[in-house]
Design a protein around this motif. Sequence first.
Motif, PDB file in Angstrom:
ATOM      1  N   PHE A  90       0.819  -1.214   0.000  1.00 35.18           N
ATOM      2  CA  PHE A  90       0.000   0.000   0.000  1.00 35.18           C
ATOM      3  C   PHE A  90       0.855   1.267   0.000  1.00 35.18           C
ATOM      4  O   PHE A  90       0.450   2.299  -0.526  1.00 35.18           O
ATOM      5  N   GLN A  91       2.051   1.186   0.587  1.00 35.76           N
ATOM      6  CA  GLN A  91       2.976   2.316   0.495  1.00 35.76           C
ATOM      7  C   GLN A  91       3.413   2.534  -0.952  1.00 35.76           C
ATOM      8  O   GLN A  91       3.524   3.673  -1.422  1.00 35.76           O
TER       9      GLN A  91
ATOM     10  N   ARG B 156       3.287   5.617  -5.995  1.00 35.32           N
ATOM     11  CA  ARG B 156       3.061   5.661  -7.447  1.00 35.32           C
ATOM     12  C   ARG B 156       2.032   6.736  -7.797  1.00 35.32           C
ATOM     13  O   ARG B 156       2.149   7.401  -8.830  1.00 35.32           O
ATOM     14  N   ILE B 157       1.043   6.903  -6.969  1.00 36.39           N
ATOM     15  CA  ILE B 157       0.037   7.945  -7.198  1.00 36.39           C
ATOM     16  C   ILE B 157       0.689   9.324  -7.111  1.00 36.39           C
ATOM     17  O   ILE B 157       0.484  10.190  -7.965  1.00 36.39           O
ATOM     18  N   ILE B 158       1.508   9.540  -6.070  1.00 40.10           N
ATOM     19  CA  ILE B 158       2.166  10.838  -5.891  1.00 40.10           C
ATOM     20  C   ILE B 158       3.081  11.161  -7.069  1.00 40.10           C
ATOM     21  O   ILE B 158       3.187  12.320  -7.497  1.00 40.10           O
TER      22      ILE B 158
ATOM     23  N   GLU C 267      -4.580   6.689   2.836  1.00 39.96           N
ATOM     24  CA  GLU C 267      -3.915   7.835   2.230  1.00 39.96           C
ATOM     25  C   GLU C 267      -3.832   7.673   0.721  1.00 39.96           C
ATOM     26  O   GLU C 267      -4.068   8.635  -0.034  1.00 39.96           O
ATOM     27  N   ALA C 268      -3.503   6.483   0.248  1.00 40.21           N
ATOM     28  CA  ALA C 268      -3.400   6.250  -1.199  1.00 40.21           C
ATOM     29  C   ALA C 268      -4.732   6.527  -1.893  1.00 40.21           C
ATOM     30  O   ALA C 268      -4.780   7.196  -2.937  1.00 40.21           O
TER      31      ALA C 268
ATOM     32  N   ASN D 172      -0.623  -0.105 -12.006  1.00 37.79           N
ATOM     33  CA  ASN D 172      -0.628  -1.468 -11.459  1.00 37.79           C
ATOM     34  C   ASN D 172      -0.824  -1.459  -9.938  1.00 37.79           C
ATOM     35  O   ASN D 172      -0.066  -2.078  -9.181  1.00 37.79           O
ATOM     36  N   LEU D 173      -1.861  -0.768  -9.495  1.00 35.20           N
ATOM     37  CA  LEU D 173      -2.148  -0.681  -8.067  1.00 35.20           C
ATOM     38  C   LEU D 173      -2.718  -1.995  -7.547  1.00 35.20           C
ATOM     39  O   LEU D 173      -3.194  -2.837  -8.315  1.00 35.20           O
ATOM     40  N   THR D 174      -2.698  -2.153  -6.240  1.00 30.03           N
ATOM     41  CA  THR D 174      -3.287  -3.348  -5.634  1.00 30.03           C
ATOM     42  C   THR D 174      -4.803  -3.354  -5.821  1.00 30.03           C
ATOM     43  O   THR D 174      -5.430  -2.307  -6.056  1.00 30.03           O
ATOM     44  N   TRP D 175      -5.389  -4.535  -5.677  1.00 28.07           N
ATOM     45  CA  TRP D 175      -6.852  -4.666  -5.771  1.00 28.07           C
ATOM     46  C   TRP D 175      -7.532  -3.765  -4.755  1.00 28.07           C
ATOM     47  O   TRP D 175      -8.542  -3.127  -5.069  1.00 28.07           O
TER      48      TRP D 175
END
Length: 376
Positions: free
Chosen positions: A28-29, A34-36, A88-89, A143-146
């Motif tokens: 999750f970190q 990756r979003i930032i 936060e993500a 490619n984020l987590t589910w």
Amino acid sequence: MFAPYACLPAESRGRLHGEDLSSFRSAFQRDRDRIIHSSAFRRLKHKTQVFVEHEGDYYRTRLTHSIEVAQVARTISGVLGLNTDLAEAIALAHDLGHTPFGHTGEDALQRLMEPYGGFDHNAQAMRIVTRLERHYAEFDGLNLTWEALEGIAKHNGPVTGDLPYALAEANALWDLELHTFASAEAQVAAIADDIAYSHHDLHDGLRSGLFDENDLMELPITGPAFEAVDKLYPGLETMRRRHEALRRVFGRMVEDVIHVAQIRLEAANPQSANDIRAMEQTVIRFSKPLYQELKAIRSFLFTRMYRAPSVMAERARVTEAVDALFRTFMTDPSRLPDEWRAGLQGSDDEQLARHVADYVAGMTDRFALQEFARIC
């Protein structure tokens, strides 16, 4: 220490494209980071909430709003024993799909895209994180987590009925169980959004002069907050008085959400994140009394701020810009930048419209106005 109903990185359902685990960051970190670092996140700096980006240095942009939402989400999720990195993500990603000019731009694109499957900023955020960000060698998107994708897709609740195009596309790749509620972390991100914009729209409305402190003295929550400040600090200068009162409004909302969540979680006694998803209602919410008071404040903001004559005049101007840009690129795709023309050969009208919508939605306020002046 995590609560039993928190989302744990070790129990994540993984990523659509398999990757080796990081030696120093949780799953999750990595999502958050990756979003930032995404292009879409950087563009939020020049996309606005209510006022157009050039109107003043102190008004919130989508970027500052997203940072504030993330801060609230971390605070609430930390108190409740949830995974603060996931909350936060999701908070940082929740506005990635917004068009230039806030909801005005979204309304314009939705109308223009109606014949082609519509437009929705939440669904567009999914399209960005699964397709449109193209920086990695092995996959499109981030490619984020589910769990992160689920949170972006349904942080406002289950999504049923006809799905927005971009959300249907993402869900076809990976079932996000759209009929259920999202994780508690995603619910926290959603209510953190409500808290942040309720707070900062009051700040921005005061700064713009669309209303003043005397108007807020007549409203629930804000009136008692100003009275408390006046009692403690008689004669306080205007800006300090304003800040002291509105931070009390902010604190009241956060404390209410935490208190309600603790009561509901104790009563339901969920033992897993899936227990949260299976509940019949959200576990993260405002109390009924506070919710009613917030409705009065939102009604006031709608009349005095979102539909103020000066704001409506600007809405008309920027709507014209979005309309003209979209119709120009649909009529003559050769006017798109080189990298956006690639692969368009053989596209039908719907594919072209989706492509043009992706391009226009990604524009910042200032770039959209520059392009409107240059092209139209």
